[in-house]
Design a protein around this motif. Structure first.
Motif, mmCIF file in Angstrom:
data_model
loop_
_atom_site.group_PDB
_atom_site.id
_atom_site.type_symbol
_atom_site.label_atom_id
_atom_site.label_comp_id
_atom_site.label_asym_id
_atom_site.label_seq_id
_atom_site.Cartn_x
_atom_site.Cartn_y
_atom_site.Cartn_z
ATOM 1 N N UNK A 284 0.806 -1.221 0.000
ATOM 2 C CA UNK A 284 0.000 0.000 0.000
ATOM 3 C C UNK A 284 0.837 1.268 0.000
ATOM 4 N N UNK A 285 2.113 1.162 0.319
ATOM 5 C CA UNK A 285 2.961 2.355 0.347
ATOM 6 C C UNK A 285 3.059 2.972 -1.050
ATOM 7 N N UNK A 286 2.913 4.286 -1.172
ATOM 8 C CA UNK A 286 3.254 4.921 -2.454
ATOM 9 C C UNK A 286 4.718 4.622 -2.798
ATOM 10 N N UNK A 287 4.974 4.460 -4.068
ATOM 11 C CA UNK A 287 6.305 4.019 -4.481
ATOM 12 C C UNK A 287 7.399 4.987 -4.035
ATOM 13 N N UNK A 288 7.143 6.280 -4.169
ATOM 14 C CA UNK A 288 8.151 7.265 -3.768
ATOM 15 C C UNK A 288 8.448 7.179 -2.277
ATOM 16 N N UNK A 289 7.421 6.932 -1.463
ATOM 17 C CA UNK A 289 7.617 6.802 -0.015
ATOM 18 C C UNK A 289 8.425 5.542 0.295
ATOM 19 N N UNK A 290 8.130 4.449 -0.409
ATOM 20 C CA UNK A 290 8.867 3.203 -0.191
ATOM 21 C C UNK A 290 10.341 3.371 -0.533
ATOM 22 N N UNK A 291 10.634 4.035 -1.659
ATOM 23 C CA UNK A 291 12.030 4.271 -2.027
ATOM 24 C C UNK A 291 12.729 5.125 -0.976
ATOM 25 N N UNK A 292 12.059 6.156 -0.514
ATOM 26 C CA UNK A 292 12.654 7.033 0.493
ATOM 27 C C UNK A 292 12.938 6.277 1.783
ATOM 28 N N UNK A 293 11.962 5.509 2.265
ATOM 29 C CA UNK A 293 12.134 4.759 3.505
ATOM 30 C C UNK A 293 13.232 3.705 3.368
ATOM 31 N N UNK A 294 13.226 2.994 2.244
ATOM 32 C CA UNK A 294 14.204 1.924 2.065
ATOM 33 C C UNK A 294 15.632 2.433 1.989
ATOM 34 N N UNK A 295 15.866 3.435 1.177
ATOM 35 C CA UNK A 295 17.226 3.954 1.034
ATOM 36 C C UNK A 295 17.689 4.686 2.301
ATOM 37 N N UNK A 296 16.750 5.284 3.035
ATOM 38 C CA UNK A 296 17.116 5.906 4.303
ATOM 39 C C UNK A 296 17.544 4.840 5.311
ATOM 40 N N UNK A 297 16.829 3.717 5.357
ATOM 41 C CA UNK A 297 17.236 2.622 6.234
ATOM 42 C C UNK A 297 18.611 2.089 5.879
ATOM 43 N N UNK A 298 18.890 1.944 4.582
ATOM 44 C CA UNK A 298 20.214 1.523 4.153
ATOM 45 C C UNK A 298 21.282 2.498 4.612
ATOM 46 N N UNK A 299 21.027 3.788 4.413
ATOM 47 C CA UNK A 299 22.007 4.812 4.795
ATOM 48 C C UNK A 299 22.282 4.768 6.287
ATOM 49 N N UNK A 300 21.226 4.657 7.082
ATOM 50 C CA UNK A 300 21.406 4.626 8.534
ATOM 51 C C UNK A 300 22.219 3.408 8.958
ATOM 52 N N UNK A 301 21.896 2.258 8.407
ATOM 53 C CA UNK A 301 22.613 1.042 8.781
ATOM 54 C C UNK A 301 24.074 1.077 8.393
#
Length: 429
Positions: A284-301
């Protein structure tokens, strides 16, 4: 993120609709990586210490094998369209079984090991697109995330258990290990031979003809509505494989090989548990939101890994895995939604994107890690990777928007990333 109880209820409801063949495929999605990961994670040690290959040669062999395993998915998708999903899976398993037989024979004739390893990777490349397409064949959009995430969970469970079983035997008794893995693949292949052939999918409707002089959407891998999921998948795997390729040497140097195994076990467990529960939320996530959340999680880790302590290794691995859970599943779902190709071809192209990203990470990341070692501070390698997670995705979107056809007099561009196109299918699919 999402209500775990609600996610679990939805997952159970979706999986309760599974018949015998899909249930067998889920079991196979555990057994196949179980057998593979009893061997493949140790190939660098096996080739170097048991067969006497130099590390430089080992690196080239593993890079070629990885590229074949991922990028060959395009061939697997095309083959599935031509001869059917079941036959493609059978052919892939026969090829992969032959590869493990070759590894057994390589104990007597070491040069055979290279061809045998590549053969096993060819089998994997052919198998996975057909496997995923068979699993979601005839499944509506609402239930596809649950089925795909269940398959991913089974795969990661096999990947986690395989090395734990095989670790003590790789160098001490490789012959017995290869015999056991070969026998497992023979049994799985026999089970696939009893699967019913999937009914042909409805042919996609013809695409509208472009105006004279206009570029036709959807032609090629990097054109049309499916271009963004392809490119985003390549970028996600490029960044993730900084972690996959180089965490071992980084973690073992600061902790131990046992602790490195613990980090991997945590990551696998998160995928197994969290992704199925979060699958509908990710859908259900909008695609742009999913990309933002995913790449932010990668960056943080990746940034946390730079600290270098045991707690940081665990926390960094967890954050990276949570980011990947969102990115990898959402990119597959978005590629299915946008593309007019068959499901098998979509999964094959997404595997190609993964292979390109993993290969680039191996080449560029290796040079950067070497520079960090020479400078005496490999923590900078992780910080630079984290910076790429924040800088490269916006550049990807900018490039995509510049190369995508703008809205014309006949309506909006079907490749545009707009909120209203996040939950349906592209017309004509």
């Amino acid at each position: 993120m999402t209500d775990p109880a609600r996610g679990a209820t939805g997952l159970r409801a979706a999986l309760s609709t599974l018949g015998g063949p899909p249930r067998f495929l889920l079991l196979s999605s555990f057994l196949i990586p179980l057998g593979s990961f009893m061997v493949l994670p140790f190939m660098s040690v096996f080739l170097h210490e048991r067969l006497g290959m130099g590390l430089g040669t080992v690196g080239v062999v593993l890079a070629v094998a990885s590229l074949v395993q991922f990028s060959g998915g395009v061939v697997g998708g095309a083959l599935a369209d031509r001869i059917g999903l079941r036959r493609t899976m059978l052919a892939a398993l026969v090829v992969r079984t032959a590869g493990f037989v070759g590894l057994l024979l390589a104990l007597r004739w070491p040069p055979l090991a290279v061809g045998a390893l590549v053969l096993t990777c060819c089998g994997a490349a052919l198998y996975l697109p057909a496997n995923k397409a068979y699993l979601v064949h005839g499944v509506d959009d609402e239930h596809r995330p649950a089925f795909l995430s269940a398959g991913n969970a089974a795969l990661n469970a096999g990947m986690a258990v395989g090395p734990l079983i095989a670790g003590p035997f790789v160098l001490s008794s490789p012959g017995r290990l290869f015999v056991a893995v070969t026998a497992l693949f023979v049994l799985v292949t026999a089970g696939h031979a009893r699967l019913p052939e999937a009914k042909p999918q409805p042919q996609p409707q013809p695409e509208p003809q472009p105006e004279p002089g206009a570029r036709a959407p959807g032609r090629g891998l990097l054109a049309g509505p499916a271009a963004l999921p392809f490119a985003a998948n390549a970028l996600a795997f490029y960044l993730y494989f900084h972690f996959q390729h180089y965490l071992a040497v980084y973690a073992v140097d600061r902790a131990s090989s046992g602790f490195y195994s613990l980090v991997l076990l945590l990551c696998f467990t998160l995928v197994i548990v969290v992704q199925p529960l979060a699958a509908q939320w990710i859908r259900r996530l909008p695609y742009a939101v999913a990309l933002t959340a995913g790449f932010t999680g990668l960056a943080a880790g990746l940034a946390v890994l730079a600290i270098g302590t045991r707690a940081a290794l665990l926390a960094g691995g967890a954050l990276i895995t949570l980011g990947d859970i969102v990115l990898f599943l959402k990119n597959d779902l978005e590629a299915l939604r946008r593309s007019r190709c068959s499901d098998a071809q979509v999964f094959g192209r997404q595997r190609l994107a993964a292979g390109l990203g993993a290969c680039a990470s191996g080449v560029l990341g290796g040079q950067l890690y070497r520079l960090g070692e020479q400078a005496g501070n490999t923590g900078w390698f992780w910080l630079l990777a984290a910076a790429q997670c924040l800088l490269l995705p916006p550049l990807l979107l900018i490039l995509y928007r510049r190369t995508t056809r703008r809205p014309g007099p006949h309506g909006p561009d079907e490749g545009a990333l707009t909120p209203h196109d996040t939950n349906g299918r592209v017309p004509g699919r």
